[in-house]
Scaffold this motif. Structure first.
Motif, PDB file in Angstrom:
ATOM      1  N   ALA A  64      54.343  12.563  25.731  1.00  0.00           N
ATOM      2  CA  ALA A  64      55.039  12.972  26.944  1.00  0.00           C
ATOM      3  C   ALA A  64      54.059  13.111  28.101  1.00  0.00           C
ATOM      4  O   ALA A  64      52.908  13.519  27.910  1.00  0.00           O
ATOM      5  N   GLU A  65      54.537  12.814  29.297  1.00  0.00           N
ATOM      6  CA  GLU A  65      53.655  12.855  30.466  1.00  0.00           C
ATOM      7  C   GLU A  65      53.094  14.255  30.710  1.00  0.00           C
ATOM      8  O   GLU A  65      51.961  14.407  31.152  1.00  0.00           O
ATOM      9  N   THR A  66      53.863  15.304  30.400  1.00  0.00           N
ATOM     10  CA  THR A  66      53.340  16.671  30.574  1.00  0.00           C
ATOM     11  C   THR A  66      52.127  16.896  29.683  1.00  0.00           C
ATOM     12  O   THR A  66      51.153  17.539  30.105  1.00  0.00           O
ATOM     13  N   ASN A  67      52.178  16.377  28.470  1.00  0.00           N
ATOM     14  CA  ASN A  67      51.038  16.514  27.558  1.00  0.00           C
ATOM     15  C   ASN A  67      49.872  15.645  27.994  1.00  0.00           C
ATOM     16  O   ASN A  67      48.702  16.053  27.895  1.00  0.00           O
ATOM     17  N   ARG A  68      50.177  14.442  28.470  1.00  0.00           N
ATOM     18  CA  ARG A  68      49.114  13.572  28.985  1.00  0.00           C
ATOM     19  C   ARG A  68      48.372  14.264  30.125  1.00  0.00           C
ATOM     20  O   ARG A  68      47.142  14.290  30.168  1.00  0.00           O
ATOM     21  N   GLU A  69      49.142  14.824  31.048  1.00  0.00           N
ATOM     22  CA  GLU A  69      48.528  15.446  32.216  1.00  0.00           C
ATOM     23  C   GLU A  69      47.674  16.647  31.812  1.00  0.00           C
ATOM     24  O   GLU A  69      46.608  16.892  32.388  1.00  0.00           O
ATOM     25  N   LEU A  70      48.134  17.402  30.837  1.00  0.00           N
ATOM     26  CA  LEU A  70      47.377  18.557  30.355  1.00  0.00           C
ATOM     27  C   LEU A  70      46.037  18.121  29.779  1.00  0.00           C
ATOM     28  O   LEU A  70      44.985  18.707  30.084  1.00  0.00           O
ATOM     29  N   LEU A  71      46.044  17.065  28.974  1.00  0.00           N
ATOM     30  CA  LEU A  71      44.798  16.566  28.392  1.00  0.00           C
ATOM     31  C   LEU A  71      43.908  15.934  29.454  1.00  0.00           C
ATOM     32  O   LEU A  71      42.679  16.056  29.397  1.00  0.00           O
ATOM     33  N   ARG A  72      44.511  15.264  30.423  1.00  0.00           N
ATOM     34  CA  ARG A  72      43.709  14.712  31.521  1.00  0.00           C
ATOM     35  C   ARG A  72      42.986  15.826  32.277  1.00  0.00           C
ATOM     36  O   ARG A  72      41.798  15.727  32.587  1.00  0.00           O
ATOM     37  N   ARG A  73      43.719  16.891  32.593  1.00  0.00           N
ATOM     38  CA  ARG A  73      43.101  17.993  33.347  1.00  0.00           C
ATOM     39  C   ARG A  73      41.988  18.646  32.547  1.00  0.00           C
ATOM     40  O   ARG A  73      40.981  19.076  33.110  1.00  0.00           O
ATOM     41  N   LEU A  74      42.181  18.748  31.235  1.00  0.00           N
ATOM     42  CA  LEU A  74      41.120  19.295  30.383  1.00  0.00           C
ATOM     43  C   LEU A  74      39.855  18.467  30.525  1.00  0.00           C
ATOM     44  O   LEU A  74      38.762  19.005  30.754  1.00  0.00           O
ATOM     45  N   VAL A  75      39.980  17.163  30.402  1.00  0.00           N
ATOM     46  CA  VAL A  75      38.818  16.276  30.469  1.00  0.00           C
ATOM     47  C   VAL A  75      38.229  16.256  31.873  1.00  0.00           C
ATOM     48  O   VAL A  75      37.007  16.241  32.050  1.00  0.00           O
ATOM     49  N   GLN A  76      39.083  16.287  32.884  1.00  0.00           N
ATOM     50  CA  GLN A  76      38.594  16.300  34.258  1.00  0.00           C
ATOM     51  C   GLN A  76      37.860  17.591  34.606  1.00  0.00           C
ATOM     52  O   GLN A  76      37.095  17.627  35.572  1.00  0.00           O
ATOM     53  N   GLY A  77      38.093  18.638  33.798  1.00  0.00           N
ATOM     54  CA  GLY A  77      37.423  19.916  34.043  1.00  0.00           C
ATOM     55  C   GLY A  77      35.993  19.952  33.539  1.00  0.00           C
ATOM     56  O   GLY A  77      35.293  20.956  33.724  1.00  0.00           O
ATOM     57  N   VAL A  78      35.539  18.880  32.905  1.00  0.00           N
ATOM     58  CA  VAL A  78      34.170  18.823  32.381  1.00  0.00           C
ATOM     59  C   VAL A  78      33.214  18.414  33.496  1.00  0.00           C
ATOM     60  O   VAL A  78      33.458  17.452  34.228  1.00  0.00           O
ATOM     61  N   THR A  79      32.145  19.169  33.654  1.00  0.00           N
ATOM     62  CA  THR A  79      31.065  18.807  34.567  1.00  0.00           C
ATOM     63  C   THR A  79      29.774  18.733  33.765  1.00  0.00           C
ATOM     64  O   THR A  79      29.769  18.911  32.546  1.00  0.00           O
ATOM     65  N   SER A  80      28.696  18.497  34.456  1.00  0.00           N
ATOM     66  CA  SER A  80      27.401  18.444  33.763  1.00  0.00           C
ATOM     67  C   SER A  80      27.021  19.803  33.190  1.00  0.00           C
ATOM     68  O   SER A  80      26.172  19.896  32.302  1.00  0.00           O
ATOM     69  N   GLU A  81      27.655  20.869  33.679  1.00  0.00           N
ATOM     70  CA  GLU A  81      27.258  22.211  33.268  1.00  0.00           C
ATOM     71  C   GLU A  81      28.308  22.946  32.447  1.00  0.00           C
ATOM     72  O   GLU A  81      27.964  23.802  31.638  1.00  0.00           O
ATOM     73  N   VAL A  82      29.582  22.668  32.644  1.00  0.00           N
ATOM     74  CA  VAL A  82      30.613  23.443  31.969  1.00  0.00           C
ATOM     75  C   VAL A  82      31.692  22.525  31.388  1.00  0.00           C
ATOM     76  O   VAL A  82      31.854  21.386  31.821  1.00  0.00           O
ATOM     77  N   GLY A  83      32.409  23.071  30.404  1.00  0.00           N
ATOM     78  CA  GLY A  83      33.622  22.419  29.926  1.00  0.00           C
ATOM     79  C   GLY A  83      33.497  21.626  28.644  1.00  0.00           C
ATOM     80  O   GLY A  83      34.499  21.373  27.965  1.00  0.00           O
ATOM     81  N   ARG A  84      32.286  21.216  28.268  1.00  0.00           N
ATOM     82  CA  ARG A  84      32.154  20.345  27.111  1.00  0.00           C
ATOM     83  C   ARG A  84      32.558  21.034  25.811  1.00  0.00           C
ATOM     84  O   ARG A  84      33.175  20.421  24.936  1.00  0.00           O
ATOM     85  N   ALA A  85      32.214  22.295  25.675  1.00  0.00           N
ATOM     86  CA  ALA A  85      32.570  23.015  24.451  1.00  0.00           C
ATOM     87  C   ALA A  85      34.077  23.139  24.315  1.00  0.00           C
ATOM     88  O   ALA A  85      34.626  23.023  23.213  1.00  0.00           O
ATOM     89  N   LEU A  86      34.767  23.365  25.425  1.00  0.00           N
ATOM     90  CA  LEU A  86      36.221  23.491  25.367  1.00  0.00           C
ATOM     91  C   LEU A  86      36.881  22.163  24.987  1.00  0.00           C
ATOM     92  O   LEU A  86      37.860  22.140  24.240  1.00  0.00           O
ATOM     93  N   VAL A  87      36.360  21.066  25.492  1.00  0.00           N
ATOM     94  CA  VAL A  87      36.890  19.765  25.086  1.00  0.00           C
ATOM     95  C   VAL A  87      36.587  19.518  23.615  1.00  0.00           C
ATOM     96  O   VAL A  87      37.438  19.023  22.869  1.00  0.00           O
ATOM     97  N   GLY A  88      35.383  19.887  23.181  1.00  0.00           N
ATOM     98  CA  GLY A  88      35.004  19.691  21.792  1.00  0.00           C
ATOM     99  C   GLY A  88      35.873  20.475  20.831  1.00  0.00           C
ATOM    100  O   GLY A  88      36.310  19.948  19.794  1.00  0.00           O
ATOM    101  N   ILE A  89      36.164  21.729  21.166  1.00  0.00           N
ATOM    102  CA  ILE A  89      36.990  22.531  20.255  1.00  0.00           C
ATOM    103  C   ILE A  89      38.435  22.060  20.290  1.00  0.00           C
ATOM    104  O   ILE A  89      39.141  22.078  19.273  1.00  0.00           O
ATOM    105  N   THR A  90      38.893  21.584  21.448  1.00  0.00           N
ATOM    106  CA  THR A  90      40.244  21.023  21.524  1.00  0.00           C
ATOM    107  C   THR A  90      40.354  19.805  20.615  1.00  0.00           C
ATOM    108  O   THR A  90      41.349  19.624  19.905  1.00  0.00           O
TER     109      THR A  90
END
Length: 423
Positions: A64-90
């Motif tokens: 579903a597009e709502t789920n796609r968008e949620l996963l896109r935002r998760l990945v887009q939230g990764v920077t060189s400094e933050v977010g990688r652990a959250l994507v990894g645990i997801t």
């Protein structure tokens, strides 16, 4: 609206949400959970993630597009400094749910050893991560995480269930992560499809992919202007020879209209962004793959039909779509080969035109290109060809996500495009 809260007792946690109360008792891992944990370990040990990785491109990504968008935002939230652990645990939680749907992914600790905190229904996510999840992500270049695992981010290891009330100091796309956890727990996100989609997103962000995309785009930008016919020939060879030719055909056609717009050849029309890859049972509000609007009114639509010259059923579907979109003036199908224009097809097209007042076309790719070019001079066509090639390369290179949001892995497409261009 009922406020969510977490009650902590000496021997249990109670999570109170709008969906009810979940009770999580503390204690040694019970037998059912131990068997689930063994199943997860065994499945991962047999190459579960590697097998999925090999099939990402051939998967419909029916999400579903709502789920796609949620996963896109998760990945887009990764920077060189933050977010990688959250994507990894997801990634790990999606994996767990896809193997053992009944396992709670809120409970990240479980053991039968004395002296360690444990939930009765919990599993050791840290062990699964260090043994399988992180090594896989690092080996495939999907996520640059610490080699010791995502739980080196100690804020993920607090003795509380993962929920909106998890109060550890988290940096990065925390809300998206928790929303995904909730969606998996309430079954509004199918775990296996979510995992495949996240894998595809990460594949398109990997360092290797970025280098490949940069190489292709640099090559295209530095190419001298060549005759339009040569560009058309190369792109036709590309979509006829690559994997998932139907989707590549759509992107090539859409890229052509992107180029038309950049060359100010669309007049008052505005190109609608490329639609997501379709699944057979999913209803979409659009009429075709390439749509043009005047203001907010859809006026022209073209549907790419790769490998399907006979379109009797599609004509019936088109009639229904046109009746629900009264502003359309022209609607057509574009076939990569010679379309089937037998008498019944021509008759039905005329009937739909008479009923709706809309011009109906079924044309070949070459005919469609000629229709769009009109009376452009050779110089204008050649300039357009260069812009077309750039648009296609940048679309597959994930550089045009506003107008060409392609979620499928693009690595093979870029490799095949590069090979064609260098011949």
């Amino acid at each position: 609206m009922q406020e969510e809260y977490l009650s902590v007792y000496g021997n249990r946690f109670e999570l109170h949400t709008k969906d009810g109360v979940q009770v999580y008792p503390e204690g040694f891992q019970n037998e059912k959970t131990r068997h689930r944990y063994e199943k997860i370990n065994e499945t991962l040990g047999q190459g579960y993630l590697e097998d999925l990785y090999d099939t990402v491109e051939s998967t419909g990504l029916n999400l579903a597009e709502t789920n796609r968008e949620l996963l896109r935002r998760l990945v887009q939230g990764v920077t060189s400094e933050v977010g990688r652990a959250l994507v990894g645990i997801t990634f790990l939680q999606l994996t767990i749910k896809s193997i053992a749907p009944e396992q709670s992914i809120r409970l990240h600790k479980g053991t039968t050893r004395r002296g360690s905190f444990s939930w009765v229904d919990g599993i050791s996510m840290r062990t699964l991560d260090s043994n399988y999840n992180t090594p896989f992500l690092r080996e495939k270049g999907l996520l640059n995480v610490n080699k010791y695992g995502v739980f080196m981010t100690r804020s993920l290891a607090e003795n509380y269930p993962y929920s909106k009330l998890y109060k550890a100091d988290m940096r990065g796309p925390f809300q998206e992560w928790i929303d995904i956890v909730d969606a998996l727990e309430n079954k509004s996100m199918p775990a296996r499809q979510g995992l495949l989609f996240l894998m595809a997103l990460l594949k398109n962000r990997s360092d290797e992919f970025k280098q490949l995309a940069a190489d292709v785009m640099t090559f295209v930008h530095e190419m001298p202007t060549v005759p339009f016919a040569s560009i058309k020939d190369k792109l036709a060879r590309f979509f006829n020879g690559t994997e998932y030719s139907a989707r590549a055909f759509e992107v090539v056609m859409h890229g052509f209209m992107q180029a038309m717009g950049e060359c100010n050849l669309l007049g008052d029309h505005r190109l609608v962004p490329l639609s997501q890859m379709r699944s057979a049972n999913k209803k979409h509000g659009n009429i075709g793959d390439i749509e043009l609007k005047e203001g907010n009114v859809l006026v022209e639509s073209w549907d790419a039909k790769y490998g399907k010259p006979y379109l009797r059923d599609e004509l019936e579907e088109l009639q229904d779509k046109i009746l629900s979109s009264p502003g359309v003036k022209l609607a057509g199908f574009v076939v990569n080969s010679e379309p089937d224009r037998r008498r019944e097809i021509v008759k039905r097209m005329a009937e739909i035109e008479a009923m709706t007042g809309v011009i109906i076309k079924i044309v070949s790719f070459d005919e469609w290109i000629a229709w769009q070019l009109g009376d452009l001079s050779s110089a204008q066509q050649d300039a357009l060809g260069k812009r077309w090639l750039i648009a296609v390369a940048e679309s597959f290179g994930q550089e045009r996500m506003d107008i060409a949001p392609i979620d499928e892995p693009c690595e093979e497409w870029l490799k095949d495009l590069r090979a064609i261009l260098k011949t």
